[in-house]
Scaffold this motif. Structure first.
Motif, mmCIF file in Angstrom:
data_model
loop_
_atom_site.group_PDB
_atom_site.id
_atom_site.type_symbol
_atom_site.label_atom_id
_atom_site.label_comp_id
_atom_site.label_asym_id
_atom_site.label_seq_id
_atom_site.Cartn_x
_atom_site.Cartn_y
_atom_site.Cartn_z
ATOM 1 N N UNK A 1 3.141 6.578 -9.293
ATOM 2 C CA UNK A 1 1.881 6.344 -8.584
ATOM 3 C C UNK A 1 1.634 4.840 -8.428
ATOM 4 N N UNK A 2 1.824 4.097 -9.509
ATOM 5 C CA UNK A 2 1.649 2.647 -9.482
ATOM 6 C C UNK A 2 2.564 2.012 -8.430
ATOM 7 N N UNK A 3 3.826 2.399 -8.449
ATOM 8 C CA UNK A 3 4.772 1.806 -7.502
ATOM 9 C C UNK A 3 4.428 2.189 -6.064
ATOM 10 N N UNK A 4 3.981 3.430 -5.861
ATOM 11 C CA UNK A 4 3.520 3.831 -4.533
ATOM 12 C C UNK A 4 2.367 2.939 -4.070
ATOM 13 N N UNK A 5 1.421 2.692 -4.972
ATOM 14 C CA UNK A 5 0.276 1.847 -4.617
ATOM 15 C C UNK A 5 0.710 0.420 -4.274
ATOM 16 N N UNK A 6 1.684 -0.105 -5.006
ATOM 17 C CA UNK A 6 2.191 -1.449 -4.682
ATOM 18 C C UNK A 6 2.772 -1.449 -3.267
ATOM 19 N N UNK A 7 3.564 -0.435 -2.956
ATOM 20 C CA UNK A 7 4.153 -0.340 -1.619
ATOM 21 C C UNK A 7 3.097 -0.224 -0.534
ATOM 22 N N UNK A 8 2.070 0.572 -0.803
ATOM 23 C CA UNK A 8 0.983 0.709 0.179
ATOM 24 C C UNK A 8 0.268 -0.627 0.365
ATOM 25 N N UNK A 9 0.010 -1.305 -0.729
ATOM 26 C CA UNK A 9 -0.656 -2.612 -0.689
ATOM 27 C C UNK A 9 0.143 -3.606 0.156
#
Length: 164
Positions: free
Chosen positions: A35-43
């Motif tokens: 989830x964290x890595x997904x959020x970084x990618x979205x950011x």
């Protein structure tokens, strides 16, 4: 005839059940890492007219996820387990969709909502198990996570229904 009592750990929790909860927390830890890595990618990859609004929101969410990751890992240690810490472990235990090259606002918010729904399922299992053995430390953490994530989901849903 004397009844056999279960062995307890230093917290006074039954050892066998505490080990099982630590294993469930490691599954949660793995999913939070994805989830964290997904959020970084979205950011990093968000585009469009809502860039400024979402770029900041995604950073807020990944900072929060990073704190939760640390809390979960420390709870695993508190229960006598060892936190998972390799990408191999994270992927093996992952139940979330991995977001790749998402730059559209609605797709990004949809991924977050789906991820939070999946995290909530894992957390509710842990909450039920921790409640069963009076593991208030884990129980309280899961309750707090659930409450915050339900509010985030409500806000994301409200955002996604916005009229343009």
């Amino acid at each position: 005839m004397a009844t056999k009592t279960k062995a307890t750990n230093i917290l006074g929790l039954p050892v066998e059940e505490a080990v099982m909860i630590a294993a469930e927390l490691n599954i949660l830890l793995s999913n939070f890492q994805v989830y964290y890595q997904n959020l970084r990618g979205l950011h990093w990859n968000i585009r469009g007219k809502r860039f400024f609004q979402l770029h900041v929101k995604f950073e807020e969410l990944y900072n929060d996820a990073q704190l939760k990751i640390d809390m979960v890992a420390e709870r695993v240690l508190t229960l006598g387990g060892t936190p998972l810490h390799t990408f191999e472990d994270y992927i093996a235990n992952n139940k979330l969709k991995v977001g790749k090259d998402i730059s559209k606002d609605t797709e990004a918010v949809g991924l977050i909502m789906d991820s939070l729904a999946d995290l909530l399922k894992i957390e509710r299992v842990i909450l039920e198990e921790s409640d069963r053995i009076n593991d208030e430390g884990t129980n309280s953490m899961m309750s707090d996570f659930i409450k915050e994530q339900e509010k985030t989901m409500w806000m994301m849903k409200a955002w996604s229904e916005e009229e343009i």
